[in-house]
Design a protein around this motif. Structure first.
Motif, short mmCIF file in Angstrom:
data_model
loop_
_atom_site.label_atom_id
_atom_site.label_comp_id
_atom_site.label_asym_id
_atom_site.label_seq_id
_atom_site.Cartn_x
_atom_site.Cartn_y
_atom_site.Cartn_z
N UNK A 2 -3.18 0.35 13.75
CA UNK A 2 -2.94 -0.17 12.43
C UNK A 2 -4.19 -0.95 12.08
N UNK A 3 -4.55 -1.04 10.78
CA UNK A 3 -5.42 -1.79 10.10
C UNK A 3 -4.91 -3.02 10.02
N UNK A 4 -5.83 -4.12 10.24
CA UNK A 4 -5.39 -5.50 10.09
C UNK A 4 -5.24 -5.86 8.50
N UNK A 5 -3.99 -5.38 8.07
CA UNK A 5 -3.57 -5.90 6.70
C UNK A 5 -2.43 -6.81 6.74
N UNK A 6 -2.56 -7.58 5.62
CA UNK A 6 -1.16 -8.50 5.55
C UNK A 6 -0.11 -7.75 5.19
N UNK A 7 0.89 -7.76 5.70
CA UNK A 7 2.22 -7.03 5.61
C UNK A 7 2.68 -7.15 4.22
N UNK A 8 3.42 -6.20 3.66
CA UNK A 8 3.85 -6.36 2.22
C UNK A 8 4.94 -7.15 2.06
N UNK A 9 5.03 -8.13 0.99
CA UNK A 9 5.96 -8.64 0.54
C UNK A 9 7.36 -7.84 0.33
N UNK A 10 8.58 -8.52 0.20
CA UNK A 10 9.65 -7.46 -0.01
C UNK A 10 9.54 -7.03 -1.47
N UNK A 11 9.01 -7.84 -2.42
CA UNK A 11 8.70 -7.41 -3.67
C UNK A 11 7.82 -6.04 -3.81
N UNK A 12 6.82 -6.10 -3.21
CA UNK A 12 5.52 -5.40 -3.05
C UNK A 12 6.26 -3.90 -2.23
N UNK A 36 -2.33 6.00 -9.09
CA UNK A 36 -1.76 5.40 -9.95
C UNK A 36 -0.78 4.12 -9.63
N UNK A 37 -0.95 3.90 -8.42
CA UNK A 37 -0.14 2.83 -7.75
C UNK A 37 -0.85 1.33 -7.86
N UNK A 38 -0.12 0.38 -8.66
CA UNK A 38 -0.73 -0.82 -8.88
C UNK A 38 0.06 -1.82 -7.95
N UNK A 39 -0.64 -2.42 -7.05
CA UNK A 39 0.04 -3.76 -6.28
C UNK A 39 -1.01 -4.59 -6.47
N UNK A 40 -0.56 -6.01 -5.82
CA UNK A 40 -1.55 -7.15 -5.78
C UNK A 40 -2.96 -6.80 -4.95
N UNK A 41 -4.13 -7.51 -5.07
CA UNK A 41 -5.25 -6.86 -4.40
C UNK A 41 -5.15 -7.24 -3.16
N UNK A 42 -4.39 -7.99 -2.40
CA UNK A 42 -3.99 -8.14 -1.15
C UNK A 42 -3.39 -7.23 -0.65
N UNK A 43 -2.71 -6.15 -1.30
CA UNK A 43 -2.03 -5.05 -0.49
C UNK A 43 -2.82 -3.95 -0.77
#
Length: 116
Positions: A2-12, A36-43
């Protein structure tokens, strides 16, 4: 791995699965749906990794796991849904579940702040 990414929040997570459900129901391939998916930049780093892995030929469950976007339970559920046919209903159920959990968590945080 797995890539070292911040886990998605519940809302994300709710937003991700709602988008996947809508696109799957419309017959849009997941590779196109992610464009076409738009999530916060961190995700979005995880989403970009998911797109790369799908382009390499991995299935959605494996790519979600390796990108760090899906947790182990989600991986198992998506694999089962893929084997059974379309994962649209699963995506929709996950979206609803995560949206409700996000709503409850927000309400709890609000109630905890009030006494202060």
């Amino acid at each position: 791995m797995a890539l070292s990414v911040k886990p998605l929040s519940l809302a994300e997570r709710a937003q991700l699965f709602a988008h996947l459900a809508a696109m799957e129901t419309a017959g849009v391939p997941v590779t196109q749906a992610l464009i076409s998916l738009v999530l916060p930049a961190s995700a979005m780093a995880g989403v970009k990794q998911l797109q790369r892995l799908l382009a390499q030929g991995l299935d959605v469950a494996s790519a979600g796991q390796r990108s760090g976007l899906f947790n182990p339970l989600e991986v198992s559920l998506v694999q089962a849904a893929q084997s059974a046919g379309s994962p649209a209903r699963l995506y929709q159920r996950l979206a609803m579940q995560y949206a409700e959990q996000a709503k409850q968590a927000k309400a709890m945080r609000t109630r905890m702040v009030m006494p202060l």
